[in-house]
Design an enzyme around this catalytic site. Sequence first.
Site, PDB file in Angstrom:
ATOM      1  CE  LYS A 109       2.961 -12.843  -7.204  1.00 13.53           C
ATOM      2  NZ  LYS A 109       2.573 -11.558  -6.911  1.00 13.53           N
ATOM      3  CB  SER A 122       5.658 -13.089   1.206  1.00 16.43           C
ATOM      4  OG  SER A 122       5.120 -13.990   0.577  1.00 16.43           O
ATOM      5  CG  ASN A 139      12.918 -17.703  -2.694  1.00 17.10           C
ATOM      6  OD1 ASN A 139      12.391 -17.595  -1.505  1.00 17.10           O
ATOM      7  ND2 ASN A 139      12.038 -16.554  -3.537  1.00 17.10           N
ATOM      8  CB  ALA A 179       7.066  -3.100  -1.450  1.00 14.37           C
ATOM      9  N   GLY A 199       1.128  -1.129  -0.116  1.00 16.51           N
ATOM     10  CA  GLY A 199       0.109  -0.221  -0.017  1.00 16.51           C
ATOM     11  C   GLY A 199       0.811   1.268  -0.006  1.00 16.51           C
TER      12      GLY A 199
HETATM   13  N1  LIG Z   1       4.547  -6.497  -0.622  1.00 13.08           N
HETATM   14  C1  LIG Z   1       4.578  -7.180  -1.897  1.00 13.08           C
HETATM   15  O1  LIG Z   1       5.647  -7.014  -2.537  1.00 13.08           O
HETATM   16  C2  LIG Z   1       3.505  -7.758  -2.527  1.00 13.08           C
HETATM   17  C3  LIG Z   1       3.575  -8.072  -3.874  1.00 13.08           C
HETATM   18  C4  LIG Z   1       2.554  -8.836  -4.487  1.00 13.08           C
HETATM   19  C5  LIG Z   1       1.284  -8.975  -3.752  1.00 13.08           C
HETATM   20  N2  LIG Z   1       1.399  -8.806  -2.205  1.00 13.08           N
HETATM   21  C6  LIG Z   1       0.048  -8.987  -1.336  1.00 13.08           C
HETATM   22  O2  LIG Z   1      -0.576  -7.569  -1.155  1.00 13.08           O
HETATM   23  C7  LIG Z   1      -1.095  -7.871   0.174  1.00 13.08           C
HETATM   24  C8  LIG Z   1      -0.559  -7.024   1.136  1.00 13.08           C
HETATM   25  O3  LIG Z   1       0.927  -7.516   1.258  1.00 13.08           O
HETATM   26  P1  LIG Z   1       1.861  -6.438   2.191  1.00 13.08           P
HETATM   27  O4  LIG Z   1       3.172  -7.117   2.074  1.00 13.08           O
HETATM   28  O5  LIG Z   1       1.675  -5.130   1.911  1.00 13.08           O
HETATM   29  O6  LIG Z   1       1.608  -6.686   3.815  1.00 13.08           O
HETATM   30  P2  LIG Z   1       1.366  -5.988   4.912  1.00 13.08           P
HETATM   31  O7  LIG Z   1       2.968  -5.011   4.914  1.00 13.08           O
HETATM   32  O8  LIG Z   1       1.236  -6.702   6.308  1.00 13.08           O
HETATM   33  O9  LIG Z   1       0.474  -4.768   5.110  1.00 13.08           O
HETATM   34  C9  LIG Z   1      -1.155  -5.275   5.085  1.00 13.08           C
HETATM   35  C10 LIG Z   1      -1.455  -3.980   5.745  1.00 13.08           C
HETATM   36  O10 LIG Z   1      -2.890  -4.108   6.111  1.00 13.08           O
HETATM   37  C11 LIG Z   1      -3.198  -3.349   7.390  1.00 13.08           C
HETATM   38  N3  LIG Z   1      -4.436  -3.755   7.701  1.00 13.08           N
HETATM   39  C12 LIG Z   1      -4.891  -4.902   8.086  1.00 13.08           C
HETATM   40  N4  LIG Z   1      -6.151  -4.942   8.524  1.00 13.08           N
HETATM   41  C13 LIG Z   1      -6.637  -3.778   8.227  1.00 13.08           C
HETATM   42  C14 LIG Z   1      -8.012  -3.124   8.267  1.00 13.08           C
HETATM   43  N5  LIG Z   1      -8.932  -3.786   8.895  1.00 13.08           N
HETATM   44  N6  LIG Z   1      -8.151  -1.855   7.872  1.00 13.08           N
HETATM   45  C15 LIG Z   1      -6.970  -1.257   7.471  1.00 13.08           C
HETATM   46  N7  LIG Z   1      -5.777  -1.769   7.255  1.00 13.08           N
HETATM   47  C16 LIG Z   1      -5.759  -3.033   7.890  1.00 13.08           C
HETATM   48  C17 LIG Z   1      -2.057  -3.606   8.234  1.00 13.08           C
HETATM   49  O11 LIG Z   1      -1.816  -2.868   9.117  1.00 13.08           O
HETATM   50  P3  LIG Z   1      -1.270  -3.633  10.682  1.00 13.08           P
HETATM   51  O12 LIG Z   1       0.404  -3.528   9.978  1.00 13.08           O
HETATM   52  O13 LIG Z   1      -1.572  -2.448  11.541  1.00 13.08           O
HETATM   53  O14 LIG Z   1      -1.912  -4.881  10.848  1.00 13.08           O
HETATM   54  C18 LIG Z   1      -0.774  -3.556   7.376  1.00 13.08           C
HETATM   55  O15 LIG Z   1      -0.439  -2.283   7.417  1.00 13.08           O
HETATM   56  C19 LIG Z   1      -0.932  -9.267   0.435  1.00 13.08           C
HETATM   57  O16 LIG Z   1      -2.184 -10.013   0.140  1.00 13.08           O
HETATM   58  C20 LIG Z   1       0.271  -9.907  -0.346  1.00 13.08           C
HETATM   59  O17 LIG Z   1       0.158 -11.317  -0.905  1.00 13.08           O
HETATM   60  C21 LIG Z   1       2.171  -8.066  -1.944  1.00 13.08           C
END
Ligand SMILES: NC(=O)c1ccc[n+]([C@@H]2O[C@H](COP(=O)([O-])OP(=O)(O)OC[C@H]3O[C@@H](n4cnc5c(N)ncnc54)[C@H](OP(=O)(O)O)[C@@H]3O)[C@@H](O)[C@H]2O)c1
Length: 319
Positions: free
Chosen positions: A197, A269, A215, A141, A29
């Site tokens: 994926k 991840s 990996n 990220a 995000g």
């Molecule tokens: N990171 C990547 O490179 C990447 C790439 C491809 C796909 N994805 C996908 O994208 C998704 C997010 O990944 P991420 O790495 O960004 O995970 P992350 O860093 O854990 O981010 C998720 C965020 O959502 C917040 N959250 C949880 N419940 C919420 C709610 N009810 N209202 C508002 N915010 C809420 C969390 O807050 P808290 O921290 O306070 O719990 C956290 O900040 C996953 O499904 C992942 O598989 C990620």
Amino acid sequence: MPSSRTSSNPSQSGLEDDRIAILGAGALGRLWAAYLPAGTTGFVPRNASAPSSFKLNYHLEDDNGREHAIVRPWLTGLSGTTLLLATTKAGDTLDALADIIDQLPDTCPIVLFQNGLGSQQAVAERWPWRPILAASTTEAANRPAPDRVVHAARGHTWVGALTDSAAGLTATVIRQLSRSGLEVRGEARILERLWGKLAVNAGINPFTAILDCRNGDILESSLFLDHIDALCEELARLITAEGLPAHSPRELRDDIERVARNTSANTSSMRGDFQGGRATEIDYINGHVARRSRELGLDAPVNQMLTDRVKALAPHQDL
Ligand SMILES: NC(=O)c1ccc[n+]([C@@H]2O[C@H](COP(=O)([O-])OP(=O)(O)OC[C@H]3O[C@@H](n4cnc5c(N)ncnc54)[C@H](OP(=O)(O)O)[C@@H]3O)[C@@H](O)[C@H]2O)c1
């Protein structure tokens, strides 16, 4: 280039009327928020409650290693939102959306960024009249510290409609997301892409978490070598049963091994979540394969075994 400007008034910034709300201020995000034009983008507070501050400040290290100070607002209302990006984890997404969706205009496209499958279908089934799209991204990220996001790898993002009312909106969504400067494309067969994926993640992530290794290290491990062919047979059977174009188990294994080799030094991840004490997305990867296989009268004992073993590593997880 990430956008460091802090204007929160799109009309003054000279931009059009895009108002992009990001639900889930985590690694992905914050990455999108940093690259989208400032003044068009803000974060949705948890439960749409009043945020403890008006702005979120963090640093982005871009994919060239350059540092950027980013400031984006916490949104106090969603009524003018033109696009919602859901970047919560798969297990959080349905509840996170349920908390805020009544504040969104009925016509606002919602783009789901979750890896794996299962959460996207749950959202589309709960709000079938809403324009819901899924994204599959190879942008990477991570968040090594609470106020720091690293753009670890530049990739592509494919976006496609999940519900009927989203079908005509893909081009509008791509236009809004493309202002980030990141590569965004339409994908008419988004489920196929998500399955591709998922298959690679199913063949890499649980092994890296169970073996606590990078990996590339899975490729020589007996756990991987003993189970990868059966895992790929389970995946190939299910993909065909889902009505998607067939893949042979050999093709799937080649894909998994190629990605494991190309990302050999990376931490998946799932391993990262386990190491960080966070819930993994196993229920939406191997767990989804095991569950869907059962529903369709197929067996998937290897995917079930890997799901059980990853959950046993993380006893706090009970999705
Ligand atoms: N990171 C990547 O490179 C990447 C790439 C491809 C796909 N994805 C996908 O994208 C998704 C997010 O990944 P991420 O790495 O960004 O995970 P992350 O860093 O854990 O981010 C998720 C965020 O959502 C917040 N959250 C949880 N419940 C919420 C709610 N009810 N209202 C508002 N915010 C809420 C969390 O807050 P808290 O921290 O306070 O719990 C956290 O900040 C996953 O499904 C992942 O598989 C990620």
